[in-house]
Design a protein around this motif. Sequence first.
Motif, PDB file in Angstrom:
ATOM      1  N   ASP A  30      66.096 145.380  14.768  1.00  0.00           N
ATOM      2  CA  ASP A  30      66.116 145.495  13.507  1.00  0.00           C
ATOM      3  C   ASP A  30      65.665 144.112  12.768  1.00  0.00           C
ATOM      4  OD1 ASP A  30      65.274 145.070  10.365  1.00  0.00           O
ATOM      5  OD2 ASP A  30      66.314 147.253  10.866  1.00  0.00           O
ATOM      6  N   ASP A  31      64.092 143.378  13.020  1.00  0.00           N
ATOM      7  CA  ASP A  31      63.495 142.065  12.324  1.00  0.00           C
ATOM      8  C   ASP A  31      64.046 141.600  10.719  1.00  0.00           C
ATOM      9  OD1 ASP A  31      62.189 144.622  10.307  1.00  0.00           O
ATOM     10  OD2 ASP A  31      60.826 142.964   9.950  1.00  0.00           O
ATOM     11  N   THR A  54      64.954 140.669  17.045  1.00  0.00           N
ATOM     12  CA  THR A  54      64.595 140.600  15.975  1.00  0.00           C
ATOM     13  C   THR A  54      63.350 141.300  15.763  1.00  0.00           C
ATOM     14  OG1 THR A  54      64.080 138.549  16.041  1.00  0.00           O
ATOM     15  CG2 THR A  54      66.135 139.124  14.653  1.00  0.00           C
ATOM     16  N   ASP A  55      62.366 141.631  17.483  1.00  0.00           N
ATOM     17  CA  ASP A  55      61.199 142.042  17.588  1.00  0.00           C
ATOM     18  C   ASP A  55      60.914 143.049  18.579  1.00  0.00           C
ATOM     19  OD1 ASP A  55      60.107 140.380  19.229  1.00  0.00           O
ATOM     20  OD2 ASP A  55      59.566 139.232  17.236  1.00  0.00           O
ATOM     21  N   GLU A  58      61.076 141.143  21.360  1.00  0.00           N
ATOM     22  CA  GLU A  58      62.559 140.226  22.126  1.00  0.00           C
ATOM     23  C   GLU A  58      63.244 141.367  22.297  1.00  0.00           C
ATOM     24  OE1 GLU A  58      66.113 138.361  19.542  1.00  0.00           O
ATOM     25  OE2 GLU A  58      64.051 137.906  18.743  1.00  0.00           O
ATOM     26  N   MET A  77      58.088 146.801  11.998  1.00  0.00           N
ATOM     27  CA  MET A  77      58.823 145.564  12.853  1.00  0.00           C
ATOM     28  C   MET A  77      57.675 145.190  12.764  1.00  0.00           C
ATOM     29  SD  MET A  77      61.618 145.728  15.519  1.00  0.00           S
ATOM     30  CE  MET A  77      61.468 146.650  16.605  1.00  0.00           C
ATOM     31  N   PRO A  78      57.487 143.527  12.660  1.00  0.00           N
ATOM     32  CA  PRO A  78      56.250 143.067  13.158  1.00  0.00           C
ATOM     33  C   PRO A  78      55.859 143.087  14.479  1.00  0.00           C
ATOM     34  CG  PRO A  78      58.253 141.446  12.747  1.00  0.00           C
ATOM     35  CD  PRO A  78      58.609 142.596  12.291  1.00  0.00           C
ATOM     36  N   ARG A  79      54.470 143.005  14.466  1.00  0.00           N
ATOM     37  CA  ARG A  79      53.646 142.550  16.223  1.00  0.00           C
ATOM     38  C   ARG A  79      53.605 143.625  16.631  1.00  0.00           C
ATOM     39  NH1 ARG A  79      56.399 137.515  17.881  1.00  0.00           N
ATOM     40  NH2 ARG A  79      57.958 137.885  17.212  1.00  0.00           N
ATOM     41  N   SER A  81      55.148 147.794  17.483  1.00  0.00           N
ATOM     42  CA  SER A  81      57.143 148.493  16.136  1.00  0.00           C
ATOM     43  C   SER A  81      57.926 149.346  16.898  1.00  0.00           C
ATOM     44  CB  SER A  81      55.675 149.506  15.552  1.00  0.00           C
ATOM     45  OG  SER A  81      55.498 150.239  16.582  1.00  0.00           O
TER      46      SER A  81
END
Length: 166
Positions: A30-31, A54-55, A58, A77-79, A81
Amino acid sequence: MTHPHDASMAGAAARESDADLADMTILLVDDNPQNIELLQAYLEELPCRLVSATDGDEALRAVEESRPDLVLLDIMMPRMSGFQVCSTLKKSPATSDIPVVMVTALNEVSDVERAVDCGADDFLTKPVHRVELLTRTRSFLRLRRLRGQLKSTLAELKSLKDGMRG
């Protein structure tokens, strides 16, 4: 109607049988650090190892390094999903059997369909309820353990069968 005592007895029985989960790993993705902390707090009664990311990038690295038995995966999430992470995991023969539970604030039918299409095994809607999270987590970990035992037993039987032929 169930008596509150019955529910606490069921909870105690579940905890007693958690010993077989001690060598298992759960990846939390989770971000939002507060969401990871909440999941960790809810899951702390399980004897499992908890790993977090966190992404999406990762998360994929964490899967390579820790080989989790279950992934609890945020969607937004950024970058990259959660949909993309799940698809990547399910397309790889090395990771396709790892159960993925999407944990998301999204609750549109189309989001659920997309989660299923990318290979998610289940989903939980935020805010996550502790008992629901623990129950599903235990079920997925036990199912994973049983599948591993079945695979091992079948390999052993095949080995014995091949040995008898030789």
